[in-house]
Design an enzyme around this catalytic site. Structure first.
Site, PDB file in Angstrom:
ATOM      1  CG  HIS A   1       3.586 -13.933  -4.368  1.00  0.00           C
ATOM      2  ND1 HIS A   1       3.966 -14.808  -3.122  1.00  0.00           N
ATOM      3  CD2 HIS A   1       3.302 -14.695  -5.341  1.00  0.00           C
ATOM      4  CE1 HIS A   1       3.493 -15.980  -3.553  1.00  0.00           C
ATOM      5  NE2 HIS A   1       3.165 -16.178  -4.896  1.00  0.00           N
TER       6      HIS A   1
ATOM      7  CD  GLU B   1       1.323 -22.168  -8.144  1.00  0.00           C
ATOM      8  OE1 GLU B   1       0.690 -22.635  -9.317  1.00  0.00           O
ATOM      9  OE2 GLU B   1       0.841 -21.496  -7.381  1.00  0.00           O
TER      10      GLU B   1
ATOM     11  CG  HIS C   1       4.251 -17.338  -9.583  1.00  0.00           C
ATOM     12  ND1 HIS C   1       3.343 -16.412  -9.789  1.00  0.00           N
ATOM     13  CD2 HIS C   1       3.997 -18.004  -8.254  1.00  0.00           C
ATOM     14  CE1 HIS C   1       2.418 -16.465  -8.577  1.00  0.00           C
ATOM     15  NE2 HIS C   1       3.175 -17.419  -7.799  1.00  0.00           N
TER      16      HIS C   1
ATOM     17  CD  GLU D   1      10.215   1.291 -19.531  1.00  0.00           C
ATOM     18  OE1 GLU D   1      11.145   0.871 -20.233  1.00  0.00           O
ATOM     19  OE2 GLU D   1      10.386   1.551 -18.160  1.00  0.00           O
TER      20      GLU D   1
ATOM     21  CG  HIS E   1      -1.150 -15.635  -6.143  1.00  0.00           C
ATOM     22  ND1 HIS E   1      -1.474 -17.114  -5.949  1.00  0.00           N
ATOM     23  CD2 HIS E   1       0.095 -15.818  -6.300  1.00  0.00           C
ATOM     24  CE1 HIS E   1      -0.676 -17.818  -5.840  1.00  0.00           C
ATOM     25  NE2 HIS E   1       0.476 -16.870  -6.047  1.00  0.00           N
TER      26      HIS E   1
HETATM   27  P1  13P Z   1       5.948 -23.018  -3.876  1.00  0.00           P
HETATM   28  O1  13P Z   1       6.673 -22.798  -2.671  1.00  0.00           O
HETATM   29  O2  13P Z   1       5.275 -24.374  -4.245  1.00  0.00           O
HETATM   30  O3  13P Z   1       6.895 -22.797  -5.113  1.00  0.00           O
HETATM   31  O4  13P Z   1       4.789 -21.958  -3.882  1.00  0.00           O
HETATM   32  C1  13P Z   1       4.947 -20.728  -3.928  1.00  0.00           C
HETATM   33  C2  13P Z   1       4.063 -19.863  -4.740  1.00  0.00           C
HETATM   34  O5  13P Z   1       3.951 -18.826  -4.896  1.00  0.00           O
HETATM   35  C3  13P Z   1       2.608 -20.514  -4.894  1.00  0.00           C
HETATM   36  O6  13P Z   1       1.810 -19.715  -5.629  1.00  0.00           O
HETATM   37 ZN    ZN Z   2       2.407 -17.644  -5.819  1.00  0.00          ZN
END
Ligand code: 13P
Ligand code: ZN
Length: 272
Positions: free
Chosen positions: A140, A115, A138, A168, A209
């Site tokens: 999940h 990413e 980023h 908040e 995602h």
């Molecule tokens: P990477 O292992 O390439 O960082 O990918 C993980 C991920 O969250 C892809 O969206």
């Molecule tokens: Zn991801």
């Protein structure tokens, strides 16, 4: 030369990654974090010899010369604190913006996250809004993903549900939340779409995602994510049950006004 692992920003970066893993935000290799480092301070820790040159497959000229610490593709967050030199890397964007020059890390021949284009494009977009932006994160988190399965992905509707679910929120992100529909990840396209949203928002949700957030500091980016994730958890706990109480638009406005944030709210988002 001092040990890079004793450099306070790197220590904080690794601490954050372990914390994200323990919170369950980053299963397996899920998630990635990039942070711009201070080149002058780094001189005490790095000799700036280029170990390898890794193509980044898009034009990052606007970041030429900037040095980033970034997680490796396929690397598990849970392992970073035990073997940082393998799981994270420090790279400098080349003068022509086409490559990342590896200065430290990725010592098993690895490379930066898939990413990275989304990260770099987001850094470029955010720095135009706030030159002090340093971090793109980023991950999940389960409740954010769950809410994108059951809730409308309309940005205003999604944001207002979140604002109404936890007091908040409107204070933490008065600009609201960006939301992208499901897209193929790791591509320049999702990078461009994320960066476009980052012109307006510090948090961009990727449907089914995860989430991207940015900030001047790791705390700012992480704080945004944990606030959204906790609120999505509350929403998911209540979803499907009878809703008896909520925060009205007048109350949301009074919160924003109390913190002098009312000018950051998009026109027409509050019916007052
Ligand atoms: P990477 O292992 O390439 O960082 O990918 C993980 C991920 O969250 C892809 O969206
Ligand atoms: Zn991801």
């Amino acid at each position: 030369m001092k040990n890079i692992l004793d450099y306070a920003p790197i220590k904080e970066y690794i601490r954050n990654i372990s914390n994200m893993y323990r919170l369950g935000y980053d299963e397996r290799n899920g998630g990635n974090v990039s942070m711009i480092l201070n080149k002058d301070e780094l001189k005490e820790y790095l000799d700036f010899k280029v170990i390898r040159v890794i193509p980044i497959n898009f034009d990052a000229t606007e970041l030429a010369g900037e040095v980033f610490v970034v997680t490796g593709t396929g690397k598990y967050f849970k392992n970073v604190e035990y073997d940082p030199e393998r799981n994270i890397g420090i790279v400098r964007i080349s003068k022509d913006g086409k490559n990342a020059e590896l200065l430290w890390g990725f010592n098993d021949g690895g490379k930066f996250t898939s990413e990275f284009p989304a990260h770099l494009m987001s850094h470029i977009a955010r720095r135009k809004i706030n030159p002090n932006n340093k971090v793109v994160m980023h991950c999940h988190p389960a409740n954010i993903i769950a809410m994108t399965i059951t809730h409308s992905l309309d940005e205003k509707e999604f944001t207002k549900t979140i604002w109404r679910t936890n007091t908040e929120c409107i204070v933490v992100f008065p600009e609201g939340l960006g939301v992208l529909p499901w897209e193929l990840c790791g591509t320049p396209k999702i990078g461009m779409d994320t960066a476009e949203k980052m012109k307006d928002y510090r948090v961009v949700i990727w449907a089914i995602h995860g989430v991207f957030a940015c900030g001047e500091t790791l705390d700012e980016a992480f704080g945004l994510i944990e606030t959204v994730e906790k609120t999505c958890e509350i929403y998911n706990l209540c979803n499907g049950k009878e809703i008896l109480n909520t925060i009205t638009d007048e109350q949301l406005y009074s919160l924003a006004k109390f913190w002098n944030l009312e000018n950051l709210i998009k026109p027409g988002w509050l019916d007052i």
